[in-house]
Scaffold this active site. Sequence first.
Site, PDB file in Angstrom:
ATOM      1  N   THR A  11       0.835  -1.202   0.000  1.00 18.20           N
ATOM      2  CA  THR A  11       0.000   0.000   0.000  1.00 18.20           C
ATOM      3  C   THR A  11       0.872   1.255   0.000  1.00 18.20           C
ATOM      4  O   THR A  11       0.762   2.110  -0.897  1.00 18.20           O
ATOM      5  CB  THR A  11      -0.915   0.015   1.246  1.00 18.20           C
ATOM      6  OG1 THR A  11      -1.625  -1.219   1.296  1.00 18.20           O
ATOM      7  CG2 THR A  11      -1.886   1.173   1.201  1.00 18.20           C
ATOM      8  N   VAL A  12       1.730   1.384   1.000  1.00 20.99           N
ATOM      9  CA  VAL A  12       2.507   2.622   1.136  1.00 20.99           C
ATOM     10  C   VAL A  12       3.599   2.697   0.065  1.00 20.99           C
ATOM     11  O   VAL A  12       3.777   3.732  -0.584  1.00 20.99           O
ATOM     12  CB  VAL A  12       3.121   2.731   2.555  1.00 20.99           C
ATOM     13  CG1 VAL A  12       3.964   3.999   2.684  1.00 20.99           C
ATOM     14  CG2 VAL A  12       2.011   2.732   3.606  1.00 20.99           C
ATOM     15  N   LYS A 100       5.790   2.376  12.240  1.00 17.86           N
ATOM     16  CA  LYS A 100       5.697   2.807  13.648  1.00 17.86           C
ATOM     17  C   LYS A 100       6.189   1.737  14.612  1.00 17.86           C
ATOM     18  O   LYS A 100       6.725   2.053  15.664  1.00 17.86           O
ATOM     19  CB  LYS A 100       4.275   3.195  14.010  1.00 17.86           C
ATOM     20  CG  LYS A 100       3.231   2.212  13.558  1.00 17.86           C
ATOM     21  CD  LYS A 100       2.188   2.917  12.733  1.00 17.86           C
ATOM     22  CE  LYS A 100       1.413   1.907  11.934  1.00 17.86           C
ATOM     23  NZ  LYS A 100       0.596   2.500  10.912  1.00 17.86           N
ATOM     24  N   VAL A 127       3.377   8.342  12.322  1.00 16.41           N
ATOM     25  CA  VAL A 127       2.302   8.827  13.191  1.00 16.41           C
ATOM     26  C   VAL A 127       1.383   9.736  12.378  1.00 16.41           C
ATOM     27  O   VAL A 127       1.847  10.649  11.697  1.00 16.41           O
ATOM     28  CB  VAL A 127       2.860   9.625  14.390  1.00 16.41           C
ATOM     29  CG1 VAL A 127       1.713  10.115  15.280  1.00 16.41           C
ATOM     30  CG2 VAL A 127       3.836   8.787  15.188  1.00 16.41           C
ATOM     31  N   GLY A 129      -0.233   9.176   9.701  1.00 17.73           N
ATOM     32  CA  GLY A 129      -0.218   9.004   8.243  1.00 17.73           C
ATOM     33  C   GLY A 129       0.281  10.266   7.567  1.00 17.73           C
ATOM     34  O   GLY A 129       1.423  10.671   7.760  1.00 17.73           O
ATOM     35  N   ILE A 131      -0.744  13.358   8.059  1.00 18.27           N
ATOM     36  CA  ILE A 131      -0.835  14.596   8.848  1.00 18.27           C
ATOM     37  C   ILE A 131       0.551  15.044   9.278  1.00 18.27           C
ATOM     38  O   ILE A 131       1.285  14.273   9.887  1.00 18.27           O
ATOM     39  CB  ILE A 131      -1.675  14.380  10.126  1.00 18.27           C
ATOM     40  CG1 ILE A 131      -3.030  13.794   9.785  1.00 18.27           C
ATOM     41  CG2 ILE A 131      -1.820  15.688  10.896  1.00 18.27           C
ATOM     42  CD1 ILE A 131      -3.825  13.372  11.018  1.00 18.27           C
ATOM     43  N   LYS A 200       2.155   4.683  18.348  1.00 26.18           N
ATOM     44  CA  LYS A 200       2.206   6.082  17.932  1.00 26.18           C
ATOM     45  C   LYS A 200       2.370   7.017  19.122  1.00 26.18           C
ATOM     46  O   LYS A 200       3.116   7.991  19.038  1.00 26.18           O
ATOM     47  CB  LYS A 200       0.952   6.424  17.134  1.00 26.18           C
ATOM     48  CG  LYS A 200       0.933   5.704  15.771  1.00 26.18           C
ATOM     49  CD  LYS A 200      -0.428   5.807  15.123  1.00 26.18           C
ATOM     50  CE  LYS A 200      -0.462   5.163  13.749  1.00 26.18           C
ATOM     51  NZ  LYS A 200      -1.855   5.023  13.260  1.00 26.18           N
TER      52      LYS A 200
HETATM   53  N1  LIG Z   1      -1.243   1.175   4.945  1.00 32.71           N
HETATM   54  C1  LIG Z   1      -1.279   2.353   5.549  1.00 32.71           C
HETATM   55  O1  LIG Z   1      -2.226   3.130   5.356  1.00 32.71           O
HETATM   56  C2  LIG Z   1      -0.161   2.767   6.465  1.00 32.71           C
HETATM   57  C3  LIG Z   1      -0.201   4.038   7.062  1.00 32.71           C
HETATM   58  C4  LIG Z   1       0.865   4.460   7.875  1.00 32.71           C
HETATM   59  C5  LIG Z   1       1.920   3.593   8.089  1.00 32.71           C
HETATM   60  N2  LIG Z   1       1.940   2.353   7.515  1.00 32.71           N
HETATM   61  C6  LIG Z   1       3.087   1.491   7.747  1.00 32.71           C
HETATM   62  O2  LIG Z   1       3.773   1.316   6.537  1.00 32.71           O
HETATM   63  C7  LIG Z   1       4.398   0.034   6.482  1.00 32.71           C
HETATM   64  C8  LIG Z   1       3.930  -0.703   5.226  1.00 32.71           C
HETATM   65  O3  LIG Z   1       2.524  -0.852   5.277  1.00 32.71           O
HETATM   66  P1  LIG Z   1       1.691  -1.338   4.009  1.00 32.71           P
HETATM   67  O4  LIG Z   1       0.261  -1.147   4.360  1.00 32.71           O
HETATM   68  O5  LIG Z   1       2.219  -0.698   2.784  1.00 32.71           O
HETATM   69  O6  LIG Z   1       2.034  -2.910   3.993  1.00 32.71           O
HETATM   70  P2  LIG Z   1       1.771  -3.937   2.800  1.00 32.71           P
HETATM   71  O7  LIG Z   1       0.757  -3.407   1.860  1.00 32.71           O
HETATM   72  O8  LIG Z   1       1.539  -5.258   3.445  1.00 32.71           O
HETATM   73  O9  LIG Z   1       3.177  -3.975   2.026  1.00 32.71           O
HETATM   74  C9  LIG Z   1       4.333  -4.528   2.593  1.00 32.71           C
HETATM   75  C10 LIG Z   1       5.367  -4.645   1.515  1.00 32.71           C
HETATM   76  O10 LIG Z   1       6.601  -5.082   2.098  1.00 32.71           O
HETATM   77  C11 LIG Z   1       7.139  -6.081   1.245  1.00 32.71           C
HETATM   78  N3  LIG Z   1       8.033  -6.974   1.989  1.00 32.71           N
HETATM   79  C12 LIG Z   1       7.757  -7.898   2.943  1.00 32.71           C
HETATM   80  N4  LIG Z   1       8.886  -8.490   3.359  1.00 32.71           N
HETATM   81  C13 LIG Z   1       9.897  -7.931   2.639  1.00 32.71           C
HETATM   82  C14 LIG Z   1      11.300  -8.134   2.573  1.00 32.71           C
HETATM   83  N5  LIG Z   1      11.927  -9.031   3.351  1.00 32.71           N
HETATM   84  N6  LIG Z   1      12.017  -7.368   1.703  1.00 32.71           N
HETATM   85  C15 LIG Z   1      11.432  -6.476   0.934  1.00 32.71           C
HETATM   86  N7  LIG Z   1      10.111  -6.248   0.932  1.00 32.71           N
HETATM   87  C16 LIG Z   1       9.363  -6.976   1.777  1.00 32.71           C
HETATM   88  C17 LIG Z   1       5.959  -6.803   0.657  1.00 32.71           C
HETATM   89  O11 LIG Z   1       6.370  -7.442  -0.532  1.00 32.71           O
HETATM   90  P3  LIG Z   1       5.356  -8.166  -1.517  1.00 32.71           P
HETATM   91  O12 LIG Z   1       4.666  -7.004  -2.273  1.00 32.71           O
HETATM   92  O13 LIG Z   1       6.243  -8.937  -2.403  1.00 32.71           O
HETATM   93  O14 LIG Z   1       4.416  -8.933  -0.654  1.00 32.71           O
HETATM   94  C18 LIG Z   1       5.009  -5.642   0.412  1.00 32.71           C
HETATM   95  O15 LIG Z   1       5.280  -5.053  -0.831  1.00 32.71           O
HETATM   96  C19 LIG Z   1       4.021  -0.644   7.792  1.00 32.71           C
HETATM   97  O16 LIG Z   1       5.043  -0.402   8.723  1.00 32.71           O
HETATM   98  C20 LIG Z   1       2.763   0.083   8.228  1.00 32.71           C
HETATM   99  O17 LIG Z   1       2.579   0.095   9.627  1.00 32.71           O
HETATM  100  C21 LIG Z   1       0.921   1.933   6.699  1.00 32.71           C
END
Ligand SMILES: NC(=O)c1ccc[n+]([C@@H]2O[C@H](COP(=O)([O-])OP(=O)(O)OC[C@H]3O[C@@H](n4cnc5c(N)ncnc54)[C@H](OP(=O)(O)O)[C@@H]3O)[C@@H](O)[C@H]2O)c1
Lengths: 403, 403
Positions: A11-12, A100, A127, A129, A131, A200
């Site tokens: 996602t991010v 986080k 923290v 997102g 903001i 957070k």
């Molecule tokens: N989603 C939100 O709205 C949001 C908001 C604020 C903060 N965050 C934070 O941002 C971070 C990512 O969140 P997300 O929602 O984007 O997660 P996500 O959609 O599950 O994406 C995680 C990504 O990490 C990759 N990954 C996993 N293991 C890996 C490794 N060993 N080496 C390289 N890449 C690897 C995955 O690869 P594959 O694509 O191959 O599976 C996937 O692309 C988290 O810490 C989360 O707490 C998220």
Amino acid sequence: MVNVALLGFGTVGSGVAEVLTRNGDLIDSRVDDLVRLKYIKRAREVFDGPYQDLFVKDFSIIEQDPQVDIVVETIGGTGAALDYTTRALKAGKSVVTANKELVATHGYELLQLAKEHGVSYLFEASVGGGIPILRPLTSCLAANDLTQITGILNGTTNYILTRMIQAGLTFEQALKEAQDKGYAEKDPTADVDGHDACRKICILAALAFGHHVYPDQVPTEGIRHVTLGDAAYADSKGYKIKLLGRAIRQPEGKVCAFVAPHLVADTAPLAGVEDVFNAIAVTGNAIGDVMFYGRGAGKLPTASAVVADVIDIAKDLKRDRHNGWASGSPDLVVSDDGLTSKWYVRAQGTMDQARLACGEIQPLARSGAPTSEVAFLTAPMPRPLVLDKLRGMEVASLFRVLD
Amino acid sequence: MVNVALLGFGTVGSGVAEVLTRNGDLIDSRVDDLVRLKYIKRAREVFDGPYQDLFVKDFSIIEQDPQVDIVVETIGGTGAALDYTTRALKAGKSVVTANKELVATHGYELLQLAKEHGVSYLFEASVGGGIPILRPLTSCLAANDLTQITGILNGTTNYILTRMIQAGLTFEQALKEAQDKGYAEKDPTADVDGHDACRKICILAALAFGHHVYPDQVPTEGIRHVTLGDAAYADSKGYKIKLLGRAIRQPEGKVCAFVAPHLVADTAPLAGVEDVFNAIAVTGNAIGDVMFYGRGAGKLPTASAVVADVIDIAKDLKRDRHNGWASGSPDLVVSDDGLTSKWYVRAQGTMDQARLACGEIQPLARSGAPTSEVAFLTAPMPRPLVLDKLRGMEVASLFRVLD
Ligand SMILES: NC(=O)c1ccc[n+]([C@@H]2O[C@H](COP(=O)([O-])OP(=O)(O)OC[C@H]3O[C@@H](n4cnc5c(N)ncnc54)[C@H](OP(=O)(O)O)[C@@H]3O)[C@@H](O)[C@H]2O)c1
Ligand SMILES: NC(=O)c1ccc[n+]([C@@H]2O[C@H](COP(=O)([O-])OP(=O)(O)OC[C@H]3O[C@@H](n4cnc5c(N)ncnc54)[C@H](OP(=O)(O)O)[C@@H]3O)[C@@H](O)[C@H]2O)c1
């Protein structure tokens, strides 16, 4: 030319690539240099789509490429993310993250490592997102002695509570709806049990008060046990139920930090924060109260904050951005037992029993309440006292009232 | 050691001295150097109290002292303030100000001058008082293509409107109350006629869209003609009347900027901003909407923002902080005529006449309305069209509805 390597393409991560591409000209002009995505690494070994030329299987290619200035970590968790972050910092690359969990548990050591290697470790997106909160806290409010932070820090739980209050859904129904809309994960534990908000508030407390606060030091209560009845009682006297993360400075450098459902008066700015929105209120001795409001998650809002950190670093790769905090300690964080507030109580019993137990109370009513149930607000008192007073009653809900 | 000279010792100036003194240790530790107030200059030639040793009569002492790094201007206006600011920048000193009038009218040239002399000109306190907004706009939101800014930018008018709505006071009564409480000046023109909000939206537009927007390019309507009747009609359909400053990016780099009373839906975050509080909502193509909320004026909140700028500069005196904007031009700013919205209309006439004139309308009612009066909301349309449709009616109030 400033070269960026992206770890994670979920996602991010995909949002970061999109913002860097879509707003590329604008970003280059703000940095006054070319900011280019050079590598992308994800977990799986396949990659297609517009960025497939950037795909690398092996992190050591990124680690060993002296042209990579900034590594963006959007993997999440404390496994590979910690390993790669550590190696990137040691290789003299600045790191930007939205993670986080990693910052809340290893922030102190990673900031130290960054300082040692003359690079930056930034985590605005971790923290609130999108903001802007961490940079304003450390720069715009730098003239203040900060005393308190109160935040609606998790969009999923705020959505669930909003739907319970506005549409009369039960917790389970509202959670299901949040999952269907993609606001909640299949396993919603981290959100609904308050762990996400806990991480957070740890980061906010560390930046505001200067010492690492660890998640396991922070009493954390989620919203699974909040009922429609609680929402109705609260509403009857002009309150909304909100899950708050709070950090309050205590004498001698100690910090009171906790996460719990609260009753918030309708007239308070935090009560108007609905749906998936987040808001963080900060109190300082000069500014008074200030509040930051927006989307606390989501692909592009979160990427907006990540890329802002990338731009900040790219403008001046070697500037000392050390807003680090000192190490934590086992006795730094005190429980919220000493914090006095009014309490909302829902219990089995009668109003007479409640009066006998708690003295002066404010009775609450709702339609359809069982006759065996009683709900009321107490006078202000610390938790041990209210627990003591309620000893003889079977208490179903006990929430603080935010004044 | 970083030496600061303070120009002006009124509300804001004395607040700056107080914050620098009271939070001195904390500020020194954040800057990692000693930040000291070396001179104070005011208009009158007498000075007593704790700072009297710092008093100087003649600005040239400050101008010629090579040890002075930062000049803080809290005089106001475009007379002495412009002269001293120009001379300080030319003497290689950075300047920090809270003076929106000076920045809105001479910001471009002063920023150029600062750049030429390798120093900074910062003015966080000029918009939103203590609320962090300019730095977040230019740094935290730097990854965004910004499209729109909407703000409650003046605390005095927001206080007056709040009291009219909540306590049923007339404009005159609410103004008198604001004056008694020290929220409004004896001559309230700059506030109630919208000039103060106009200067602030000019500064915001310049930073967001990159070109100087001059106050005389911005159509400005105040709140003198808002009546209790208008507030009641608005309330009947869940709207609040708010004075908004708005800046909207237009094609080909043009900007639509204006200040006017609006109807804002109760459910919008801006509607919950009451009393002297200010709030600024910003829209960007990645972040979506984000809002900043707090006290837009007052001694210590404003000083908090001034001292934050001082700290930023003191941390690194020579860093290039040039977030400057390009020059303006006569045809840069377009009127809001082309902007489509619903309109609130209060006029002499009947609902039938209103329907005949405007087609599909939403009628509004209030108790105690004279039978000769009619009020309604129109369908969305640009201003020239609504004016044309209303030609045959005697219109008393015509406000946009913010959607
Ligand atoms: N989603 C939100 O709205 C949001 C908001 C604020 C903060 N965050 C934070 O941002 C971070 C990512 O969140 P997300 O929602 O984007 O997660 P996500 O959609 O599950 O994406 C995680 C990504 O990490 C990759 N990954 C996993 N293991 C890996 C490794 N060993 N080496 C390289 N890449 C690897 C995955 O690869 P594959 O694509 O191959 O599976 C996937 O692309 C988290 O810490 C989360 O707490 C998220
Ligand atoms: N008040 C607020 O809450 C607020 C909030 C945001 C921004 N601002 C801005 O901050 C600026 C100052 O406002 P304020 O409310 O502090 O004004 P103020 O209370 O009227 O103070 C003005 C100060 O400037 C001094 N002064 C006048 N002419 C001078 C000269 N030629 N040389 C040196 N000093 C001179 C006055 O000296 P004496 O003391 O000798 O009369 C006085 O100390 C204005 O630009 C205002 O728009 C104010």
